[in-house]
Design a protein around this motif. Structure first.
Motif, short mmCIF file in Angstrom:
data_model
loop_
_atom_site.label_atom_id
_atom_site.label_comp_id
_atom_site.label_asym_id
_atom_site.label_seq_id
_atom_site.Cartn_x
_atom_site.Cartn_y
_atom_site.Cartn_z
N ALA A 173 0.24 24.09 72.05
CA ALA A 173 -0.66 24.79 71.15
C ALA A 173 -2.07 24.52 71.64
O ALA A 173 -2.29 23.58 72.42
N PRO A 174 -3.05 25.32 71.21
CA PRO A 174 -4.43 25.02 71.60
C PRO A 174 -4.82 23.60 71.16
O PRO A 174 -4.37 23.12 70.12
N LEU A 175 -5.65 22.94 71.95
CA LEU A 175 -6.06 21.56 71.70
C LEU A 175 -6.61 21.38 70.29
O LEU A 175 -6.24 20.44 69.59
N ARG A 214 2.75 15.34 65.21
CA ARG A 214 3.08 15.57 66.63
C ARG A 214 3.22 14.22 67.32
O ARG A 214 2.35 13.37 67.21
N THR A 215 4.33 14.07 68.02
CA THR A 215 4.55 12.88 68.83
C THR A 215 4.86 13.32 70.26
O THR A 215 5.01 14.52 70.52
N VAL A 216 4.94 12.35 71.15
CA VAL A 216 5.11 12.71 72.55
C VAL A 216 6.57 12.87 72.95
O VAL A 216 7.47 12.27 72.37
N THR A 217 6.77 13.71 73.92
CA THR A 217 8.02 13.84 74.64
C THR A 217 7.65 14.00 76.10
O THR A 217 6.46 13.97 76.45
N LEU A 218 8.64 14.12 76.95
CA LEU A 218 8.37 14.34 78.36
C LEU A 218 8.69 15.78 78.72
O LEU A 218 9.66 16.34 78.24
N ARG A 274 3.76 13.34 79.94
CA ARG A 274 3.79 13.08 78.50
C ARG A 274 3.04 14.21 77.80
O ARG A 274 1.91 14.53 78.16
N VAL A 275 3.65 14.81 76.77
CA VAL A 275 3.03 15.90 76.02
C VAL A 275 3.31 15.72 74.52
O VAL A 275 4.37 15.24 74.14
#
Length: 190
Positions: A133-135, A54-58, A36-37
């Motif tokens: 992207a950077p955290l 930003r939401t999650v995708t795999l 998950r990212v």
């Protein structure tokens, strides 16, 4: 007349805490070789076209696992549920089918061929893909973004909470939730 096989949908983001459709059964489990990212832009739920959330995708990653919930949709609810999901998940440009495993059956899938909505890196079919992207940059974007479904940070915290309730620790979600809290604390202390 042959019996149709049941339709299962795997939720790994907001579908975990808010499926939004009728279902007959739910199974907590994981899919293999995906993680998950927070790489998908949201311009319709947790952000706007001017300032996407930003939401999650795999993301495919051999050896990785992604925990979530698979929902079994009754045949009589299938059309309504799938029409609803096509609208809700419209910014995800691909549907794949994966096997769902549970910790009690690591070699044999608990459910075969669950439908998974995901966002690809293809900028032609997925104009909202943001990528890594950077955290700190992701935390800032999430802290500031807000859309029709609410603040983007709420999405991150609800996902963190939903995973905690399942007994799942996802390092990427945890790191990002902590970074959003740190960004928030820094803004408040100024």
């Amino acid at each position: 007349m042959a019996a149709t096989s049941p339709t299962w949908v795997f939720g790994y983001g907001s579908l975990i805490w808010n499926p939004g459709f009728a279902y007959d059964a739910r199974v907590v489990g994981f899919v293999r070789d995906h993680r998950r990212v927070f790489y998908q832009g949201s311009t319709d739920h947790r952000g706007t076209p001017q300032f996407p959330g930003r939401t999650v995708t795999l993301e495919h990653q051999p050896g990785a696992t992604c925990w979530g919930i698979a929902y079994k949709i009754r045949e009589e609810d299938k059309q309504t549920a799938l029409e609803y999901l096509e609208v809700r998940e419209k910014q995800y440009d691909e549907k794949i089918h994966l096997d769902l495993y549970t910790d009690s059956s690591p070699k044999v899938p608990a459910v075969e061929n669950v439908t998974v909505y995901l966002a690809t890196t293809n900028k032609e079919s997925n104009k909202n893909y943001l990528g890594p992207a950077p955290l700190e940059e992701m935390a800032r974007q999430i802290y500031l973004a807000e859309g029709p479904s609410g603040p983007n940070k709420e999405y991150v915290f609800k996902l963190e909470d939903a995973l905690n309730k399942l007994g799942v620790v996802d390092p990427h979600v945890q790191e990002l939730a902590n970074a959003v809290r740190e960004y928030s604390d820094a803004k408040l202390s100024k």
